[in-house]
Scaffold this motif. Structure first.
Motif, short mmCIF file in Angstrom:
data_model
loop_
_atom_site.label_atom_id
_atom_site.label_comp_id
_atom_site.label_asym_id
_atom_site.label_seq_id
_atom_site.Cartn_x
_atom_site.Cartn_y
_atom_site.Cartn_z
N UNK A 130 49.56 57.68 41.97
CA UNK A 130 49.84 56.48 42.77
C UNK A 130 48.74 55.45 42.48
N UNK A 131 48.66 55.07 41.22
CA UNK A 131 47.54 54.28 40.71
C UNK A 131 47.45 52.89 41.32
N UNK A 132 48.54 52.40 41.87
CA UNK A 132 48.52 51.04 42.43
C UNK A 132 48.06 51.00 43.88
N UNK A 133 48.03 52.17 44.53
CA UNK A 133 47.82 52.19 45.97
C UNK A 133 46.52 52.87 46.38
N UNK A 134 45.79 52.27 47.30
CA UNK A 134 44.67 52.93 47.96
C UNK A 134 45.25 53.87 49.02
N UNK A 135 44.85 55.13 48.97
CA UNK A 135 45.38 56.13 49.90
C UNK A 135 44.33 56.49 50.94
N UNK A 145 49.49 55.83 52.12
CA UNK A 145 49.06 54.59 51.46
C UNK A 145 48.70 53.54 52.49
N UNK A 146 47.62 52.79 52.23
CA UNK A 146 47.22 51.75 53.18
C UNK A 146 47.26 50.34 52.58
N UNK A 147 47.14 50.23 51.26
CA UNK A 147 47.19 48.90 50.65
C UNK A 147 47.28 49.05 49.14
N UNK A 148 47.57 47.92 48.46
CA UNK A 148 47.44 47.89 47.00
C UNK A 148 45.96 47.78 46.66
N UNK A 149 45.56 48.39 45.54
CA UNK A 149 44.27 48.07 44.98
C UNK A 149 44.33 46.61 44.52
N UNK A 150 43.25 45.89 44.69
CA UNK A 150 43.21 44.50 44.22
C UNK A 150 43.47 44.45 42.72
N UNK A 198 32.92 45.44 41.40
CA UNK A 198 34.09 45.50 40.51
C UNK A 198 33.75 46.27 39.24
N UNK A 199 34.54 47.31 38.94
CA UNK A 199 34.34 48.09 37.72
C UNK A 199 35.04 47.37 36.57
N UNK A 200 34.40 47.27 35.39
CA UNK A 200 35.01 46.50 34.29
C UNK A 200 36.37 47.03 33.86
N UNK A 201 36.62 48.33 34.04
CA UNK A 201 37.91 48.91 33.62
C UNK A 201 38.82 49.21 34.81
N UNK A 202 38.26 49.71 35.89
CA UNK A 202 39.08 50.18 37.01
C UNK A 202 39.16 49.20 38.17
N UNK A 203 38.37 48.14 38.13
CA UNK A 203 38.39 47.17 39.22
C UNK A 203 37.82 47.76 40.50
N UNK A 204 38.58 47.65 41.58
CA UNK A 204 38.09 48.14 42.88
C UNK A 204 38.53 49.57 43.16
N UNK A 239 55.62 62.02 48.77
CA UNK A 239 57.06 61.76 48.95
C UNK A 239 57.34 60.36 49.51
N UNK A 240 56.35 59.48 49.49
CA UNK A 240 56.62 58.13 50.00
C UNK A 240 57.43 57.36 48.95
N UNK A 241 58.42 56.65 49.41
CA UNK A 241 59.21 55.80 48.52
C UNK A 241 58.63 54.39 48.58
N UNK A 242 57.68 54.12 47.69
CA UNK A 242 56.93 52.86 47.73
C UNK A 242 57.35 51.95 46.58
N UNK A 243 57.39 50.68 46.88
CA UNK A 243 57.70 49.69 45.86
C UNK A 243 56.44 49.35 45.07
N UNK A 244 56.48 49.58 43.78
CA UNK A 244 55.31 49.27 42.94
C UNK A 244 55.24 47.79 42.72
N UNK A 245 54.02 47.33 42.45
CA UNK A 245 53.79 45.89 42.35
C UNK A 245 54.34 45.30 41.06
#
Length: 399
Positions: free
Chosen positions: A299-304, A317-322, A344-350, A393-399
């Motif tokens: 779930x690479x797009x979401x902060x859990x 999930x609580x939010x998208x990663x910036x 901010x990490x140069x490759x991974x961001x926040x 099992x969350x059905x989340x909409x990816x960004x």
């Protein structure tokens, strides 16, 4: 301008002794005209009848508002707003004392006093001032209830069939949001056991004033007109938040009295979701509280958010990663919150994991090793993470 009426809210799980404390305060209130709101989940409001039967209420000086068939913090929130406004506008009371039901969460109750309710047109902030948020803990039954693994449904204490809250979660909600914590029934517990419990509670809630008592006997001045409640301060007073603010660099774990300790786990590498879930499901029993934000590969797009209280644990999930947002939205966030860019990490961001663990006799190195084994290996880092099995099992909409 009319003076705002101060309000004290008593929270605490069923049987902790809130009504006993309420009655003791009413018997020793030294001339204050106190309006009392008692909230109970049953068809017949047992708590209210207890207060009346003990003769602590004068119909001239005080008024008792009985609230049945619901909970102040949920189905009866509107009732609470209306009743408090009615009492405040009468102008005959020096104080309002509210006893929440044992399954009530204190934050929604506190929020009731902090903003305008547009639907009802009631603004309690203009009429009242939230003076003290009190949580009562049963020293004798805390560990039994906390470690039971029961839900409110299991104990037939739920608001509805959909109310699947865990007892351990509810206890921590009440402990982590208060500015006075009363440890009641201390006579039923040995001194060493009591001291250990208090150390754990202080780790969970380091900012509140602690009061030990038996039979609910406290000085009314401990909870009335303390002028000590600050919403923002209490909202950030939980022990896990304090640990996160201090961070691993600032906070060196140490062997504390009775073996009560805590530490922060920070990594800028993602978890293998299946291995992480296995760790959460088999977490050592001596971890009392674990909470924080996680980065999971599937779930690479979401902060859990991991939130664990004793045997109860939840990941959501609580939010998208910036870093997962489109560039224009990222830039807007950087302008509004420049501090995001500082780490901010140069490759991974926040993206990163920050978890706090609080427990008894914690083997920090063992827990860290277990967590590190849940991170992606170098080989897994190079593969397509979408090929990894996703246990969530969350059905989340990816960004």
């Amino acid at each position: 301008m009319k003076k705002k009426i101060p309000v004290t809210v008593l929270s605490g799980y069923l049987g902790s002794g809130k009504t006993t404390i309420l009655n003791h305060v009413l018997h020793n209130k030294k001339g204050l005209k106190v309006a009392v709101i008692v909230n109970d989940m049953s068809e017949i409001n047992i708590d209210a009848s207890l207060v009346e039967n003990e003769g602590a209420l004068s119909r001239v000086d005080e008024q008792l508002v009985e609230m049945s068939n619901g909970c102040i913090c949920c189905t009866l929130r509107d009732d609470l707003l209306i009743e408090v406004e009615k009492l405040a506008k009468k102008g005959k009371f020096d104080y309002i004392l509210i006893e929440s039901t044992g399954i009530s969460e204190p934050i929604p109750v506190a929020q009731t006093f902090s903003y305008m309710d547009d639907q009802l047109g009631i603004d309690l902030n203009k009429l009242t001032k939230l003076d003290t948020m009190v949580t009562v803990v049963d020293a004798n039954r805390f560990w039994h209830d906390f470690g039971s693994g029961d839900s409110l449904l299991d104990r037939k204490e739920a608001v509805s069939d959909a109310d699947d809250r865990e007892i351990a979660d509810l206890l921590l909600d009440q402990i982590e949001f208060c500015n006075v914590l009363i440890l009641n029934k201390c006579d039923l517990v040995g001194e060493e056991e009591l001291a250990k419990l208090e150390r754990v509670l202080r780790k969970l809630q380091p900012e509140a004033r602690f009061i030990r008592t038996t039979y609910g006997k406290i000085d009314p001045s401990d909870i009335l007109s303390t002028n000590s409640f600050n919403f923002d301060k209490v909202s950030s007073s939980a022990g896990w938040l304090k640990e996160l603010r201090e961070g691993p660099e600032e906070h060196t774990p140490e062997t504390e009295e009775y073996g009560i300790g805590s530490f922060t786990y920070v990594r800028t590498a993602p978890f293998h979701s299946e291995r992480l879930l296995e760790f959460v499901e088999t977490m050592p029993d001596n971890i009392v509280r674990a909470k924080g934000i996680m980065w999971c590969a599937t779930r690479n797009e979401f902060a859990l958010l991991l939130s664990q209280a004793g045997p109860a644990a939840n990941i959501e999930p609580v939010s998208y990663w910036v870093a997962a947002l489109p560039k224009p939205r990222q830039e807007a966030i950087f302008r509004q919150n420049p501090e995001v860019k500082q780490s901010w990490h140069p490759e991974y961001g926040d993206r990163k994991t920050q978890l706090v663990f609080i427990g008894t006799d914690l083997d920090r190195d063992h827990v860290v090793r277990m967590l590190d084994e849940c991170l992606l290996t170098d080989e897994e880092m190079e593969m397509d993470w979408k090929q990894l099995n996703d246990p969530f099992r969350w059905n989340l909409q990816t960004n």
